[in-house]
Design a protein around this motif. Structure first.
Motif, PDB file in Angstrom:
ATOM      1  N   ASN A  33       0.827  -1.203   0.000  1.00  0.00           N
ATOM      2  CA  ASN A  33       0.000   0.000   0.000  1.00  0.00           C
ATOM      3  C   ASN A  33       0.863   1.255   0.000  1.00  0.00           C
ATOM      4  N   ALA A  34       1.996   1.197   0.739  1.00  0.00           N
ATOM      5  CA  ALA A  34       2.889   2.357   0.778  1.00  0.00           C
ATOM      6  C   ALA A  34       3.441   2.650  -0.602  1.00  0.00           C
ATOM      7  N   TYR A  35       3.670   1.615  -1.379  1.00  0.00           N
ATOM      8  CA  TYR A  35       4.175   1.789  -2.745  1.00  0.00           C
ATOM      9  C   TYR A  35       3.047   1.828  -3.771  1.00  0.00           C
ATOM     10  N   HIS A  36       1.790   1.953  -3.284  1.00  0.00           N
ATOM     11  CA  HIS A  36       0.635   2.034  -4.180  1.00  0.00           C
ATOM     12  C   HIS A  36       0.569   0.820  -5.096  1.00  0.00           C
ATOM     13  N   ASN A  37       0.872  -0.341  -4.491  1.00  0.00           N
ATOM     14  CA  ASN A  37       0.794  -1.616  -5.224  1.00  0.00           C
ATOM     15  C   ASN A  37       1.726  -1.663  -6.429  1.00  0.00           C
ATOM     16  N   ALA A  38       2.820  -0.923  -6.355  1.00  0.00           N
ATOM     17  CA  ALA A  38       3.790  -0.952  -7.451  1.00  0.00           C
ATOM     18  C   ALA A  38       4.510  -2.293  -7.450  1.00  0.00           C
ATOM     19  N   LYS A  39       4.995  -2.683  -8.613  1.00  0.00           N
ATOM     20  CA  LYS A  39       5.770  -3.909  -8.725  1.00  0.00           C
ATOM     21  C   LYS A  39       7.122  -3.692  -8.056  1.00  0.00           C
TER      22      LYS A  39
END
Length: 249
Positions: A33-39
């Motif tokens: 979530n902190a990385y906005h669901n980034a890969k």
């Protein structure tokens, strides 16, 4: 162990396992979530500030670098993927915590040691003066040239220093100035717009220059040819200003 106690221990172990799994899932979801669901992809990240000239092997062995997961968009294309590629190389500058390690951070020992201060001879210092085009020989000197310095004190023009090496003009140094006459002229016209001249002298002469810059009515620079001899230059005052003549060539 009684059956009742066995059951209690088994339940406690099960609760511990479930708690561990839930903690992992929670932390993993929080990171996502902190990385906005980034890969997320693996990368080597600096975990302790790395000083300039530290070798890659020392950085790795000392715990300065660790593998972490970072968003794919934040991992540069030049990111180091094999730490052995930097093991014999040195940090070319200080690097702070959190930076992704890229190949350009570590270079040869020569590149890591290439600082301006190391171009100054032992026992000398660098000092900068600010002059206009009239006092600065029309901004014609370039790094590598030598100049004589004149000062005006109490209406007397006197020689301050002779054959002073110019090591930088503005931020242009001898390291990036061409040596041909044509290139030198181009360099002076394109980079010498700041009026800042940096000289290499011993500390005592640096103090003379600093005082002259503060108290004299301007420092005049005289551009001299290579190997110009040091000669006695008499002071010029209003009373003897007409006593000389231009030497015939």
């Amino acid at each position: 162990m009684t059956p009742k106690r066995t059951v209690v221990v088994a339940v406690a172990v099960a609760v511990g396992v479930v708690a561990s799994v839930l903690s992992y899932v929670f932390l993993n979801n929080a990171q996502q979530n902190a990385y906005h669901n980034a890969k997320l992809v693996p990368a080597y990240v600096i975990t302790k500030a790395i000083p300039r000239a530290m070798t890659g092997s020392d950085a790795v062995n000392g715990g300065y670098i660790a593998e972490k997961k970072v968003p794919a968009e934040f991992r540069p294309s030049s990111a180091v993927t094999n730490l052995s590629s930097i093991s014999t190389r040195e940090a070319v500058a200080p690097f702070s915590v959190g930076q992704v390690v890229v190949s350009s951070m570590f270079g040869s020992a020569t590149a890591a040691a290439n600082t301006f201060s190391q171009t100054i001879q032992a026992g000398d210092v660098a000092i900068t003066v600010s002059v206009d085009q009239v006092h600065g020989v029309g901004n014609l000197p370039v790094p590598g040239d030598h100049v004589d310095l004149l000062i005006n004190l109490n209406s007397t023009e006197s020689s301050l220093l002779q054959n002073v090496p110019v090591i930088a003009i503005g931020q242009s140094t001898t390291a990036n100035t061409n040596t041909s006459a044509q290139s030198a002229q181009t360099t002076s016209s394109t980079t010498n717009t700041s009026g800042l001249f940096t000289f290499e002298v011993d500390p005592t002469d640096a103090a003379r220059i600093a005082l002259a810059q503060q108290q004299a009515m301007g420092i005049y620079m005289l551009l001299v040819p290579p190997g110009n001899p040091v000669v006695s230059i008499p002071a010029v005052t209003p009373s003897n200003i007409l006593n000389g003549a231009q030497k015939a060539s």
